[in-house]
Write an enzyme that holds these catalytic residues in place. Structure first.
Site, mmCIF file in Angstrom:
data_model
loop_
_atom_site.group_PDB
_atom_site.id
_atom_site.type_symbol
_atom_site.label_atom_id
_atom_site.label_comp_id
_atom_site.label_asym_id
_atom_site.label_seq_id
_atom_site.Cartn_x
_atom_site.Cartn_y
_atom_site.Cartn_z
ATOM 1 N N SER A 140 0.842 -1.199 0.000
ATOM 2 C CA SER A 140 0.000 0.000 0.000
ATOM 3 C C SER A 140 0.872 1.242 0.000
ATOM 4 C CB SER A 140 -0.902 0.031 1.242
ATOM 5 O OG SER A 140 -1.606 1.251 1.330
ATOM 6 N N TYR A 153 -1.447 0.361 10.637
ATOM 7 C CA TYR A 153 -1.684 -0.166 9.292
ATOM 8 C C TYR A 153 -0.502 0.147 8.381
ATOM 9 C CZ TYR A 153 -3.689 -0.709 4.633
ATOM 10 O OH TYR A 153 -3.911 -1.076 3.328
#
Length: 231
Positions: A140, A153
């Protein structure tokens, strides 16, 4: 002839979102696809849209290494080989350290980091033995760009990127390829509650196309990293 005819691909997180888009595109390009994820009903819904003789549903929790080992074995037993593994299973929960949501941190670490490692551990012995194969990890942009609400995250996705970098060096000259794909915000059920209204999103299909690009390069070319952002 489609570009992935008779290639055997395993896709984790295949029940929805990015994983579903990847699995569907690989199947359209001729691959035999094993759909893995926690929700059997969602996996079956995806499978029902594909040719039944070239798709297999294997409910799998990537945080349990025994289930991941069984997933890879099932792919080989069903279709007779293993060419492609896509680590698309992922989790995005509350990520502020000062929220002290330790259970949610543990869950993201288990899915995003351990799941990536367990899948690599299960797939690589076969790929190394045959001197071919391609492992693609979905990371990501958050692994590079941290916000005040994405700390944990982002850390897990940075780990996915680092794992891929390390594998690229470990697997050099073995014939086995490894790629990290880092998308920006993608329009999925997971991101629906996290995305500001003024922020542009990618579509899951955009990430699937990036995966296909990496998979269809010449044999002597390994695409180590792809970053995908909305315009």
């Amino acid at each position: 002839m489609t570009v992935l005819t008779d290639k055997i691909a395993v896709v984790t997180g295949a029940g929805s979102g990015i994983g579903e888009a990847i699995a569907t595109l690989l199947h359209e390009e001729g691959a035999k696809v094993v759909l893995a994820g926690r929700n059997k009903d969602k996996l079956q819904n995806v499978a029902n849209q594909l040719a039944q003789d070239s798709v297999k549903v294997v409910p799998t929790d990537v945080t349990k290494k025994e289930e991941v080992d069984e997933l890879i074995k099932m792919a080989q037993q069903t279709f007779g080989g293993l060419d492609i593994v896509i680590n698309s299973a992922g989790q995005m929960l509350s990520s502020k350290i000062t929220d002290y949501q330790v259970d949610e941190w543990d869950s993201m670490i288990d899915v995003n980091i351990k799941g990536t490692l367990y899948t690599a551990k299960a797939a690589l012995p076969t790929m190394l033995e045959q001197s071919s194969g391609h492992l693609i990890n979905i990371a990501s942009i958050s692994g590079f760009e941290v916000t005040k609400s994405s700390t944990i995250y982002s850390a897990t996705k940075a780990a996915v990127h680092t794992i891929t970098q390390g594998l690229e060096k470990e697997l050099a000259k073995t014939g086995v390829k490894v790629t990290s794909i880092s998308p920006g915000m993608v329009d999925t059920a997971i991101t629906a509650t996290y995305n500001p209204t003024d922020r542009k999103k990618l579509e899951p299909q955009d990430i699937a196309e990036a995966v296909l690009y990496a998979l269809t390069q010449p044999k002597h070319v390994n695409v180590n990293e792809i970053t995908v952002r909305p315009v």
